[in-house]
Motif scaffolding. Sequence first.
Motif, mmCIF file in Angstrom:
data_model
loop_
_atom_site.group_PDB
_atom_site.id
_atom_site.type_symbol
_atom_site.label_atom_id
_atom_site.label_comp_id
_atom_site.label_asym_id
_atom_site.label_seq_id
_atom_site.Cartn_x
_atom_site.Cartn_y
_atom_site.Cartn_z
ATOM 1 N N UNK A 17 0.470 -1.265 0.308
ATOM 2 C CA UNK A 17 -0.054 -0.064 -0.266
ATOM 3 C C UNK A 17 0.942 0.814 -0.050
ATOM 4 N N UNK A 18 2.205 0.973 0.941
ATOM 5 C CA UNK A 18 2.840 2.653 1.373
ATOM 6 C C UNK A 18 3.596 2.878 -0.116
ATOM 7 N N UNK A 19 4.198 1.772 -0.961
ATOM 8 C CA UNK A 19 4.789 2.304 -2.068
ATOM 9 C C UNK A 19 3.607 2.683 -3.459
ATOM 10 N N UNK A 20 2.650 1.944 -3.295
ATOM 11 C CA UNK A 20 1.620 2.169 -4.070
ATOM 12 C C UNK A 20 1.102 4.106 -3.902
ATOM 13 N N UNK A 21 1.297 4.111 -2.911
ATOM 14 C CA UNK A 21 0.998 5.647 -2.308
ATOM 15 C C UNK A 21 2.454 6.606 -3.416
ATOM 16 N N UNK A 22 3.322 5.897 -2.633
ATOM 17 C CA UNK A 22 4.734 7.127 -3.920
ATOM 18 C C UNK A 22 4.032 6.393 -4.772
ATOM 19 N N UNK A 23 4.490 5.852 -5.138
ATOM 20 C CA UNK A 23 4.409 5.511 -7.039
ATOM 21 C C UNK A 23 3.129 6.723 -7.513
ATOM 22 N N UNK A 24 2.069 6.622 -6.889
ATOM 23 C CA UNK A 24 0.856 7.660 -7.360
ATOM 24 C C UNK A 24 1.851 8.842 -7.153
ATOM 25 N N UNK A 25 2.744 9.408 -6.222
ATOM 26 C CA UNK A 25 2.765 10.825 -6.049
ATOM 27 C C UNK A 25 4.846 11.221 -7.078
ATOM 28 N N UNK A 26 4.847 10.274 -7.366
ATOM 29 C CA UNK A 26 5.874 9.587 -8.086
ATOM 30 C C UNK A 26 5.966 9.958 -9.365
ATOM 31 N N UNK A 27 4.386 9.072 -9.959
ATOM 32 C CA UNK A 27 4.629 8.877 -11.511
ATOM 33 C C UNK A 27 5.882 7.725 -11.382
ATOM 34 N N UNK A 28 5.919 6.055 -10.357
ATOM 35 C CA UNK A 28 7.236 5.637 -10.716
ATOM 36 C C UNK A 28 6.460 4.223 -10.725
ATOM 37 N N UNK A 45 17.631 10.470 -9.462
ATOM 38 C CA UNK A 45 16.334 10.623 -8.605
ATOM 39 C C UNK A 45 16.557 8.966 -7.457
ATOM 40 N N UNK A 46 16.961 9.017 -6.040
ATOM 41 C CA UNK A 46 16.666 8.655 -5.279
ATOM 42 C C UNK A 46 15.209 7.099 -5.627
ATOM 43 N N UNK A 47 16.059 5.600 -5.304
ATOM 44 C CA UNK A 47 15.180 5.006 -5.517
ATOM 45 C C UNK A 47 14.250 5.179 -3.616
ATOM 46 N N UNK A 48 13.361 4.655 -3.786
ATOM 47 C CA UNK A 48 12.558 4.353 -2.877
ATOM 48 C C UNK A 48 12.136 2.644 -2.123
ATOM 49 N N UNK A 49 12.098 1.935 -1.651
ATOM 50 C CA UNK A 49 11.708 -0.011 -0.947
ATOM 51 C C UNK A 49 11.304 1.054 0.519
ATOM 52 N N UNK A 50 10.444 -0.095 0.182
ATOM 53 C CA UNK A 50 9.293 -0.392 1.550
ATOM 54 C C UNK A 50 9.385 -1.919 1.479
ATOM 55 N N UNK A 51 9.685 -2.372 2.541
ATOM 56 C CA UNK A 51 10.160 -3.569 3.785
ATOM 57 C C UNK A 51 8.851 -3.674 5.247
ATOM 58 N N UNK A 52 8.739 -4.792 4.433
ATOM 59 C CA UNK A 52 7.850 -5.315 6.039
ATOM 60 C C UNK A 52 7.814 -4.920 7.486
ATOM 61 N N UNK A 53 7.658 -4.622 8.859
ATOM 62 C CA UNK A 53 7.476 -4.366 9.258
ATOM 63 C C UNK A 53 6.256 -3.999 10.864
ATOM 64 N N UNK A 54 7.020 -4.492 11.801
ATOM 65 C CA UNK A 54 6.237 -4.314 12.934
ATOM 66 C C UNK A 54 5.938 -3.104 13.875
ATOM 67 N N UNK A 55 7.687 -2.790 13.714
ATOM 68 C CA UNK A 55 8.152 -1.651 14.072
ATOM 69 C C UNK A 55 6.756 -0.636 13.876
#
Length: 234
Positions: A17-28, A45-55
């Motif tokens: 979900x978070x990746x889809x949000x930022x994909x929509x914001x950045x057009x990636x 342009x810096x890459x963004x990576x989203x990883x699972x975490x319970x933190x």
Amino acid sequence: MLLRTLTLTVDAHDPARLAQFWAGMLGREVVEDAGAALLPGDDTQVSLQFVPSDAKKLGPNRIHLHLTSTSLANQQHKVATALGLGGGHLDVGQRPEEGHIVLADPEGNEFCVIEPGNSFLAGCGLLGELACDGTREVGRFWSEALGWPLVWDQDDETAIQSPHGGTKVAWGGPPVAPKEARNRQRFGLAPTGGDQDAEVDRLVSLGATRLEIGADGTVMLADPDGNEFSVKSN
């Protein structure tokens, strides 16, 4: 000096979900990457990576993103896009006369949509800046670590940028808030030439501290301000 590319890794309760949000914001486009969701960048342009975490999120992040805008209408469009994708407005004490708009993504990570005409971010692209809490020492460390020159070094504030241009990474100087837990946002490097051991040794010689080796072989280090970052396995 060899130039390194930079990835910002973000802990997420729902990486997709978070990746889809930022994909929509950045057009990636989102790319699946070994259980993580990746938004690849490029030389500028810096890459963004989203990883699972319970933190859990404990206070403001040490890093927040600055998105640029080309006009007031474009700025408002980006804000509306963020709200439509599940983001929200955020009050961090900003004054009404300040031109930037502070928002949070669906998991509360702070970011700003910067006003048009901002000279510091001119020509930096849509993801204009990673704005970080940190000392001058850590800014100079990352300049050496990445092979990116300092483009600002004044009054304890530093900023670096790839020689190719694009996203700047900036540190605001003291005071730096105390670190309470592992950062939910971390830098990641891939070893140049595939030699992870040599890359880790080089970073330690620049002032990094070894922390641990993950199950996948990724080496975790800390920069001079204690911020964790990773070096991928070969």
